[in-house]
Scaffold this motif. Structure first.
Motif, PDB file in Angstrom:
ATOM      1  N   UNK A 102      34.124  13.276  64.095  1.00 36.72           N
ATOM      2  CA  UNK A 102      35.383  14.000  63.869  1.00 36.72           C
ATOM      3  C   UNK A 102      36.218  13.314  62.796  1.00 36.72           C
ATOM      4  N   UNK A 103      36.871  14.095  61.961  1.00 34.97           N
ATOM      5  CA  UNK A 103      37.645  13.542  60.844  1.00 34.97           C
ATOM      6  C   UNK A 103      38.715  12.572  61.330  1.00 34.97           C
ATOM      7  N   UNK A 104      39.382  12.890  62.444  1.00 36.58           N
ATOM      8  CA  UNK A 104      40.452  12.023  62.927  1.00 36.58           C
ATOM      9  C   UNK A 104      39.924  10.657  63.363  1.00 36.58           C
ATOM     10  N   UNK A 105      38.666  10.611  63.803  1.00 34.43           N
ATOM     11  CA  UNK A 105      38.076   9.332  64.196  1.00 34.43           C
ATOM     12  C   UNK A 105      37.786   8.462  62.988  1.00 34.43           C
ATOM     13  N   UNK A 106      37.582   9.096  61.835  1.00 33.50           N
ATOM     14  CA  UNK A 106      37.269   8.363  60.604  1.00 33.50           C
ATOM     15  C   UNK A 106      38.527   8.011  59.833  1.00 33.50           C
ATOM     16  N   UNK A 107      39.410   8.991  59.631  1.00 32.61           N
ATOM     17  CA  UNK A 107      40.553   8.778  58.734  1.00 32.61           C
ATOM     18  C   UNK A 107      41.887   8.597  59.443  1.00 32.61           C
ATOM     19  N   UNK A 108      41.876   8.592  60.784  1.00 34.64           N
ATOM     20  CA  UNK A 108      43.119   8.363  61.509  1.00 34.64           C
ATOM     21  C   UNK A 108      44.172   9.423  61.296  1.00 34.64           C
ATOM     22  N   UNK A 109      43.763  10.635  60.906  1.00 35.03           N
ATOM     23  CA  UNK A 109      44.724  11.714  60.712  1.00 35.03           C
ATOM     24  C   UNK A 109      45.269  11.818  59.303  1.00 35.03           C
ATOM     25  N   UNK A 110      44.764  10.981  58.374  1.00 37.02           N
ATOM     26  CA  UNK A 110      45.218  11.039  56.987  1.00 37.02           C
ATOM     27  C   UNK A 110      44.554  12.204  56.264  1.00 37.02           C
ATOM     28  N   UNK A 111      45.165  12.639  55.184  1.00 32.19           N
ATOM     29  CA  UNK A 111      44.523  13.626  54.326  1.00 32.19           C
ATOM     30  C   UNK A 111      43.376  12.946  53.580  1.00 32.19           C
ATOM     31  N   UNK A 112      42.503  13.751  52.981  1.00 34.46           N
ATOM     32  CA  UNK A 112      41.373  13.181  52.244  1.00 34.46           C
ATOM     33  C   UNK A 112      41.848  12.260  51.121  1.00 34.46           C
ATOM     34  N   UNK A 113      42.884  12.671  50.396  1.00 34.17           N
ATOM     35  CA  UNK A 113      43.381  11.850  49.293  1.00 34.17           C
ATOM     36  C   UNK A 113      44.011  10.555  49.808  1.00 34.17           C
ATOM     37  N   UNK A 114      44.747  10.639  50.923  1.00 30.75           N
ATOM     38  CA  UNK A 114      45.337   9.429  51.505  1.00 30.75           C
ATOM     39  C   UNK A 114      44.250   8.489  52.004  1.00 30.75           C
ATOM     40  N   UNK A 115      43.216   9.051  52.611  1.00 32.74           N
ATOM     41  CA  UNK A 115      42.115   8.232  53.109  1.00 32.74           C
ATOM     42  C   UNK A 115      41.396   7.536  51.955  1.00 32.74           C
ATOM     43  N   UNK A 116      41.164   8.252  50.857  1.00 30.40           N
ATOM     44  CA  UNK A 116      40.517   7.647  49.688  1.00 30.40           C
ATOM     45  C   UNK A 116      41.374   6.520  49.121  1.00 30.40           C
ATOM     46  N   UNK A 117      42.686   6.741  49.078  1.00 28.72           N
ATOM     47  CA  UNK A 117      43.604   5.721  48.581  1.00 28.72           C
ATOM     48  C   UNK A 117      43.570   4.485  49.470  1.00 28.72           C
ATOM     49  N   UNK A 118      43.535   4.705  50.780  1.00 31.89           N
ATOM     50  CA  UNK A 118      43.469   3.598  51.729  1.00 31.89           C
ATOM     51  C   UNK A 118      42.190   2.802  51.547  1.00 31.89           C
ATOM     52  N   UNK A 119      41.065   3.481  51.415  1.00 35.79           N
ATOM     53  CA  UNK A 119      39.778   2.805  51.242  1.00 35.79           C
ATOM     54  C   UNK A 119      39.743   1.998  49.942  1.00 35.79           C
ATOM     55  N   UNK A 120      40.329   2.542  48.872  1.00 39.95           N
ATOM     56  CA  UNK A 120      40.361   1.831  47.599  1.00 39.95           C
ATOM     57  C   UNK A 120      41.178   0.544  47.710  1.00 39.95           C
ATOM     58  N   UNK A 121      42.319   0.615  48.394  1.00 43.77           N
ATOM     59  CA  UNK A 121      43.134  -0.583  48.536  1.00 43.77           C
ATOM     60  C   UNK A 121      42.426  -1.604  49.430  1.00 43.77           C
ATOM     61  N   UNK A 122      41.711  -1.130  50.449  1.00 42.49           N
ATOM     62  CA  UNK A 122      40.996  -2.054  51.318  1.00 42.49           C
ATOM     63  C   UNK A 122      39.911  -2.800  50.573  1.00 42.49           C
ATOM     64  N   UNK A 123      39.269  -2.149  49.607  1.00 45.54           N
ATOM     65  CA  UNK A 123      38.282  -2.857  48.793  1.00 45.54           C
ATOM     66  C   UNK A 123      38.964  -3.930  47.948  1.00 45.54           C
ATOM     67  N   UNK A 124      40.128  -3.602  47.416  1.00 36.04           N
ATOM     68  CA  UNK A 124      40.883  -4.599  46.641  1.00 36.04           C
ATOM     69  C   UNK A 124      41.241  -5.792  47.524  1.00 36.04           C
ATOM     70  N   UNK A 125      41.669  -5.518  48.755  1.00 36.43           N
ATOM     71  CA  UNK A 125      41.998  -6.595  49.690  1.00 36.43           C
ATOM     72  C   UNK A 125      40.756  -7.401  50.053  1.00 36.43           C
ATOM     73  N   UNK A 126      39.596  -6.728  50.137  1.00 31.46           N
ATOM     74  CA  UNK A 126      38.347  -7.430  50.435  1.00 31.46           C
ATOM     75  C   UNK A 126      38.001  -8.423  49.331  1.00 31.46           C
ATOM     76  N   UNK A 127      38.224  -8.029  48.087  1.00 31.30           N
ATOM     77  CA  UNK A 127      38.016  -8.949  46.963  1.00 31.30           C
ATOM     78  C   UNK A 127      38.884 -10.194  47.139  1.00 31.30           C
TER      79      UNK A 127
END
Length: 357
Positions: free
Chosen positions: A95-120
């Motif tokens: 289910x989408x809510x289990x993956x993105x926590x209720x965010x829109x697709x664009x918000x989820x993509x933005x979150x994932x991009x920042x998390x990669x930056x934090x991982x670096x």
């Protein structure tokens, strides 16, 4: 019955067939545009990290490799995508809510991009700390990664805002805000000092009961924001990680190992192909990730001999469980190694005999 009469009765049947065919075609076309609230998970790739990571003054070796593993995550844009993911092997529908926590697709993509930056950043901090290399970290506060629609923070905070204080206390320790939220109650006012659109502003927001997300069994009070430490790292050793369009925090452990391997004497891989996954905190702790079973498949197909996975240490943790089950299911000779810390991973690597042949 005359010939004319027979044609008279056949014509309505043909018209009915044409109408039914047109309706079926219309339905099939419309199904292509009906978005479903699901994501499809599938095995991605196991990619060598040496070409991605450049460490000033470091060295690279042609024997062995550390591999980061990925998961293909596709939004089920229509019924056909859903059926595609339903029947193919090693595919999982969530289910989408289990993956993105209720965010829109664009918000989820933005979150994932920042998390990669934090991982670096966390990989750099953890590696340099482990090697006792010079490093200094300036903490500015916590940065807002995304805001849930309908939450108490929605319309007040936006992604990119930096919260520098909570209840009048500076957030030089970014964990303080999480401690405050953990012990707060629904309806309680929280005073925030925020760098908002380039200006320092004071905000008072009231905590709201938020729905449970993946890994949590109950609802909890909160602001409805995803937060991460906003830090600046200074070191004379310049480290660059080129991860391209791959997002998310789960390569943190493997980034850290590759940085250490390029800076430390010898070869940590001992000549083996070693894949893995797991978030990396600045203090060297390995955290849970998504898609562990799919990453086992990707690593095995890439010829890895060993696979690091986050150990299951807390209630609800399943990474090691799912990875070991999947390795047994696909019959791979690759060995799954659960680890809780960077030090555990390095201890295992140091215990390996050098690969021969």
């Amino acid at each position: 019955m005359s010939t004319v009469q027979r044609l008279y009765w056949r014509r309505p049947k043909r018209i009915l067939l044409y109408v039914l065919a047109a309706l079926l075609a219309t339905v099939l076309i419309l199904m292509n545009f009906i978005a479903l609230p699901y994501y499809i998970y599938a095995p991605g790739e196991a990619l060598p990290l040496q070409p991605m990571v450049d460490v000033q003054g470091g060295h690279k070796t042609d024997k062995g490799a550390f591999l980061m593993t990925t998961v293909y995550v596709v939004y089920a844009a229509n019924v056909y995508d859903f059926l595609y993911g339903l029947f193919l092997p090693h595919h999982q529908i969530l289910p989408a809510t289990e993956v993105n926590g209720g965010l829109t697709n664009s918000q989820y993509d933005q979150l994932e991009a920042f998390m990669m930056k934090a991982a670096h950043q966390n990989a750099e901090i953890a590696a340099l700390h482990y090697l006792h290399k010079p490093i200094s970290i300036a903490t500015l506060g916590v940065i807002v990664l995304s805001v849930e629609r309908g939450s108490t923070a929605y319309g007040h905070l936006v992604p990119g805002d930096v919260i520098t204080g909570v209840n009048g206390i500076s957030l030089s320790d970014p964990n303080r805000i999480f401690t405050v939220l953990q012990h707060a109650k629904v309806g309680e006012p929280i005073s925030l000092t925020v760098l908002h659109h380039g200006r320092i502003e004071q905000m008072t927001l009231h905590l709201k009961l938020l729905p449970a997300v993946a890994g949590q069994v109950s609802k909890r009070p909160g602001l409805g924001v995803f937060l991460a430490p906003d830090q600046v790292v200074h070191s004379p050793i310049h480290i660059t990680i080129h991860s391209g369009d791959i997002d998310g925090p789960s390569a943190g452990l493997m980034f850290t190992l590759e940085i250490i391997n390029q800076l430390a004497p010898g070869n940590l891989t001992k000549g083996y192909r070693i894949a893995g996954t797991g978030t990396m905190s600045a203090n060297g702790s390995v955290g849970q990730i998504g898609g562990a079973a799919h990453k086992v498949v990707a690593a095995s197909e890439a010829g890895a001999q060993y696979f690091f996975v986050p150990a299951d240490t807390a209630a609800g943790d399943t990474n090691a469980l799912h990875a070991i089950e999947e390795a047994r299911k696909i019959g791979t000779h690759m060995k799954v190694i659960p680890v809780k810390t960077l030090q555990q991973a390095i201890n295992f690597l140091q215990s390996l005999p050098p690969k021969t042949g």
